[in-house]
Design an enzyme around this catalytic site. Structure first.
Site, PDB file in Angstrom:
ATOM      1  N   HIS A 122       0.837  -1.208   0.000  1.00 13.46           N
ATOM      2  CA  HIS A 122       0.000   0.000   0.000  1.00 13.46           C
ATOM      3  C   HIS A 122       0.866   1.250   0.000  1.00 13.46           C
ATOM      4  O   HIS A 122       0.592   2.201  -0.765  1.00 13.46           O
ATOM      5  CB  HIS A 122      -0.913  -0.003   1.227  1.00 13.46           C
ATOM      6  N   GLU A 123       1.885   1.278   0.829  1.00 15.71           N
ATOM      7  CA  GLU A 123       2.756   2.460   0.886  1.00 15.71           C
ATOM      8  C   GLU A 123       3.525   2.628  -0.415  1.00 15.71           C
ATOM      9  O   GLU A 123       3.746   3.758  -0.869  1.00 15.71           O
ATOM     10  CB  GLU A 123       3.717   2.358   2.080  1.00 15.71           C
ATOM     11  N   HIS A 125       1.611   4.485  -2.978  1.00 13.82           N
ATOM     12  CA  HIS A 125       1.733   5.950  -2.948  1.00 13.82           C
ATOM     13  C   HIS A 125       2.974   6.412  -3.711  1.00 13.82           C
ATOM     14  O   HIS A 125       2.952   7.461  -4.359  1.00 13.82           O
ATOM     15  CB  HIS A 125       1.805   6.442  -1.502  1.00 13.82           C
TER      16      HIS A 125
END
Length: 229
Positions: free
Chosen positions: A99-100, A103
């Protein structure tokens, strides 16, 4: 039901919704942090693989303190993973790390909502700090114009919360796609991984709902006060 009773229900909701979301995240994380992925890769390894597969060799990965303090810093071009995620070989570790990295991919592709959110940061920070002060002082002095200015600043902070939603959902969608395409998780692991990502997303939804509810409450108070004049 009287005004006081309605107010109590309102207070209960704005406290219960965030607590429920946080509880769901913790329980989901605790459950799936004990379930290893078939690839047995650590969160740091997952992050590095996805970054490299997307040509983001310049993005660094750092271990950071705390629990679920994971984040991507666009200024430093670095992914920061909490110790449990960094070293963990679980579904939770893979999901959070991916998920990170999502980004980081958004940043590299100049994802519109991420750019918009970044542009909102200064005014959102200023608005969240000063808005409630202006609103309270406006109510005390019965200067609704001052309270209205405070609501406008609060609106900027709320807009930031709302723009965060598509940013976070998109990062989770990217994470799932990358985890599957890179072979970090297998078909039978997708549903569990989605649960981790969905639980994390609920914290942002809860924050946005509470922020909107607060903004609407003050707007209604100001409108009601102006109508009485």
């Amino acid at each position: 039901m009287g005004t006081f009773g309605s107010y109590l229900i309102y207070l209960a909701l704005i406290m219960i919704i965030p607590l429920w979301a946080q509880s769901r995240v913790k329980s989901t994380y605790n459950k799936y942090s004990k379930v290893s992925t078939s690839s047995m890769m650590t969160g740091a390894q997952v992050a590095r693989k996805i970054l490299d597969d997307n040509g983001l060799y310049n993005v660094e990965i750092h271990e950071t303190r705390g629990m679920l303090t994971d984040h991507y810093d666009p200024r430093k071009k670095a992914v920061f993973l909490s110790s449990g995620i960094y070293h963990g070989q679980s579904m939770a570790s893979s999901a959070v790390a991916a998920h990170e990295v999502g980004h980081a991919i958004q940043d590299a592709e100049s994802y519109a909502f991420l750019r918009f959110r970044s542009a909102l940061v200064p005014i959102a920070n200023f608005g969240s700090n000063i808005s409630i002060f202006l609103i309270i002082v406006g109510f005390i002095l019965n200067v609704m114009e001052l309270a209205t200015v405070g609501v406008v600043f609060m609106g900027a902070a709320v807009l930031f919360q709302l723009v965060t939603l598509p940013v976070e959902f998109d990062a989770s969608n990217r994470a799932m796609a990358q985890l599957v395409s890179t072979g970090v998780i297998r078909n039978n692991e997708e549903r569990e991984t989605k649960k981790v990502l969905s639980a994390a997303a609920m914290t942002y939804v809860a924050a946005a709902l509470v922020a909107v509810a607060e903004l609407l409450r003050f707007v209604l108070i100001i409108v009601s006060a102006n109508n009485r004049e």
